[in-house]
Scaffold this active site. Structure first.
Site, mmCIF file in Angstrom:
data_model
loop_
_atom_site.group_PDB
_atom_site.id
_atom_site.type_symbol
_atom_site.label_atom_id
_atom_site.label_comp_id
_atom_site.label_asym_id
_atom_site.label_seq_id
_atom_site.Cartn_x
_atom_site.Cartn_y
_atom_site.Cartn_z
ATOM 1 N N GLY A 9 -45.932 -36.247 -7.585
ATOM 2 C CA GLY A 9 -44.892 -36.561 -6.602
ATOM 3 C C GLY A 9 -43.715 -35.619 -6.824
ATOM 4 O O GLY A 9 -43.813 -34.632 -7.572
ATOM 5 N N LYS A 185 -29.602 -47.802 -15.098
ATOM 6 C CA LYS A 185 -30.144 -47.148 -13.902
ATOM 7 C C LYS A 185 -30.712 -48.200 -12.944
ATOM 8 O O LYS A 185 -30.561 -48.096 -11.723
ATOM 9 C CB LYS A 185 -31.231 -46.147 -14.328
ATOM 10 C CG LYS A 185 -32.041 -45.526 -13.205
ATOM 11 C CD LYS A 185 -31.499 -44.186 -12.758
ATOM 12 C CE LYS A 185 -32.150 -43.620 -11.506
ATOM 13 N NZ LYS A 185 -33.427 -43.000 -11.710
ATOM 14 N N ASN A 189 -30.131 -48.833 -8.855
ATOM 15 C CA ASN A 189 -31.188 -48.944 -7.854
ATOM 16 C C ASN A 189 -31.161 -50.313 -7.162
ATOM 17 O O ASN A 189 -31.446 -50.406 -5.963
ATOM 18 C CB ASN A 189 -32.565 -48.694 -8.486
ATOM 19 C CG ASN A 189 -32.746 -47.262 -8.930
ATOM 20 O OD1 ASN A 189 -33.108 -46.982 -10.067
ATOM 21 N ND2 ASN A 189 -32.484 -46.312 -8.056
ATOM 22 N N ASN A 203 -27.492 -43.352 1.636
ATOM 23 C CA ASN A 203 -26.822 -44.114 0.571
ATOM 24 C C ASN A 203 -25.334 -44.351 0.856
ATOM 25 O O ASN A 203 -24.812 -45.445 0.642
ATOM 26 C CB ASN A 203 -26.959 -43.392 -0.771
ATOM 27 C CG ASN A 203 -28.409 -43.289 -1.224
ATOM 28 O OD1 ASN A 203 -29.301 -43.814 -0.565
ATOM 29 N ND2 ASN A 203 -28.647 -42.616 -2.336
ATOM 30 N N ASN A 253 -28.102 -38.804 0.559
ATOM 31 C CA ASN A 253 -29.503 -39.010 0.124
ATOM 32 C C ASN A 253 -30.212 -40.078 0.934
ATOM 33 O O ASN A 253 -29.611 -41.091 1.308
ATOM 34 C CB ASN A 253 -29.546 -39.535 -1.321
ATOM 35 C CG ASN A 253 -29.560 -38.438 -2.335
ATOM 36 O OD1 ASN A 253 -28.984 -37.383 -2.098
ATOM 37 N ND2 ASN A 253 -30.201 -38.691 -3.452
ATOM 38 N N SER A 255 -32.645 -42.754 0.010
ATOM 39 C CA SER A 255 -33.098 -43.330 -1.268
ATOM 40 C C SER A 255 -34.623 -43.332 -1.324
ATOM 41 O O SER A 255 -35.303 -43.293 -0.296
ATOM 42 C CB SER A 255 -32.579 -44.765 -1.426
ATOM 43 O OG SER A 255 -33.341 -45.633 -0.617
ATOM 44 N N GLU A 268 -41.292 -49.722 -4.711
ATOM 45 C CA GLU A 268 -41.185 -50.173 -6.110
ATOM 46 C C GLU A 268 -40.319 -51.442 -6.203
ATOM 47 O O GLU A 268 -39.763 -51.720 -7.258
ATOM 48 C CB GLU A 268 -40.602 -49.047 -6.959
ATOM 49 C CG GLU A 268 -41.523 -47.835 -7.023
ATOM 50 C CD GLU A 268 -41.010 -46.726 -7.920
ATOM 51 O OE1 GLU A 268 -41.711 -46.333 -8.854
ATOM 52 O OE2 GLU A 268 -39.894 -46.244 -7.670
HETATM 53 O O1 PAF Z 1 -34.164 -44.080 -6.135
HETATM 54 C C1 PAF Z 1 -33.263 -43.349 -5.680
HETATM 55 O O2 PAF Z 1 -33.230 -42.964 -4.512
HETATM 56 C C2 PAF Z 1 -32.193 -42.838 -6.650
HETATM 57 O O3 PAF Z 1 -32.441 -43.399 -7.916
HETATM 58 C C3 PAF Z 1 -30.740 -43.098 -6.225
HETATM 59 C C4 PAF Z 1 -29.836 -42.932 -7.435
HETATM 60 C C5 PAF Z 1 -30.537 -44.476 -5.621
HETATM 61 C C6 PAF Z 1 -30.271 -42.040 -5.275
HETATM 62 O O4 PAF Z 1 -30.897 -42.014 -4.045
#
Ligand code: PAF
Length: 313
Positions: A9, A185, A189, A203, A253, A255, A268
């Site tokens: 991946g 972390k 998430n 995000n 981003n 996610s 997940e």
């Molecule tokens: O899973 C994700 O997408 C990343 O861990 C995060 C930090 C939320 C950024 O997109």
């Protein structure tokens, strides 16, 4: 160092290309023989800020190949970790170790059950990678990685792995207290992934919508209460602010969970908000917001996975 990266991946390809460039002998293990064959034939590609790297790489779908490595880096989705752990337990050489930097909680424990804690390294990374096409990833953003043994202090092997990561251009540090890293972390998430997937937003938008911001705060508070009851020491004094900072820093981003939902793939969720609910139940704590987020994502998955008759990447 001889390394097998398990799972081609986005993160797996990023690791494989960068570590090979840094001089490691790298192989890619895939559970799909057809794809492994194509990768072995055509090589892999990593796009990055300055251009792209194309490399021929050993790729295989034959788990016994794991016998010839010093380090196996597990980069599969968390719901494949149990199968990978079983293969590692069977084939990894006695002196070799496994490293997980996967999203979610529970991966270290699954690997440790198959290999013994002393043969497992865990940690977190905020390197950003996106899968562009089969065998082709984009390094979307640099980050930091923390790597440590499943139990105890970083030893010589752990430092060698960290040195290799730094030689590969990742900003890596050896660290003790892997559960603290993973739960820190995880809470990030918990606050971002399911909400962005349900609302279908980048995000950063979570911070602009009052309702989303409040849900983020409530989900994070529940996860923090569960983590603290488990004895976790979070890396930031103000975790809700740390979650908002990540949402700000990764504002544009998509996610990983939103990417999964958009691509009609299994998510997940069980290893992120779901594990918070599971641990909360074990501890007699309430986690209604995480439960609602988990059920909403599961309902989305159910719709598209049943329709497509598939569940995995
Ligand atoms: O899973 C994700 O997408 C990343 O861990 C995060 C930090 C939320 C950024 O997109």
């Amino acid at each position: 160092m001889r390394v097998w990266v398990i799972g081609p991946g986005a993160l797996g390809l990023l690791m494989a290309v960068r570590l090979a460039e840094a001089g490691a002998e790298v192989g890619l293990l895939d559970h799909r023989p057809g794809r492994a064959g194509r990768l072995a034939e055509s090589g892999v590609c990593l796009e990055h800020g300055e251009g792209e790297l194309r490399l021929p790489l050993k790729a295989s779908a034959h788990p016994p190949d794991l016998a010839h490595c010093d380090l196996a880096i597990v980069c599969v989705k968390a719901y494949h970790t149990a199968a990978v752990a079983e293969a590692l337990g069977r084939h990894l050489a006695p002196g070799a170790r496994a490293l997980t930097l996967q999203n979610g909680a529970g991966n270290v424990e699954t690997l440790a059950a198959a290999l013994g804690r002393e043969r497992v390294l865990g940690g977190i990374t905020s390197e950003g990678a996106t899968l562009v096409a089969e065998g082709h990833a984009r390094h979307a953003g640099t980050g930091q990685s923390f790597i440590g043994p499943a139990a105890g202090e970083p030893d010589a092997f752990c430092h060698q792995v960290v040195d290799l990561f730094n030689a590969a251009g990742f900003a890596a540090q050896a660290a003790a207290g892997v559960p603290n890293l993973i739960w820190t972390k995880l809470v990030i998430n918990v606050g971002i992934n399911a909400l962005t997937a349900i609302l279908d937003v980048n995000n950063g938008v979570l911070l602009e919508l009052a309702g989303a911001r409040r849900l983020m705060e409530l989900a994070v508070d529940e996860a923090l209460a569960v983590g603290r009851a488990l004895g976790i020491e979070f890396l930031h004094a103000d975790m809700p602010e740390a979650v908002r900072q990540v949402a700000r820093r990764t504002a544009a981003n998509i996610s990983s969970m939103r990417q999964d939902v958009r691509a009609a793939r299994r998510t997940e969720i069980d290893f992120i908000n779901g594990i918070v609910c599971q641990k909360a139940a074990e501890l007699n704590l309430a986690a209604p917001i995480n439960q609602a987020l988990t059920l909403l994502i599961k309902a989305r998955e159910e719709g598209y996975l049943e329709q497509a008759g598939r569940g995995e990447t």
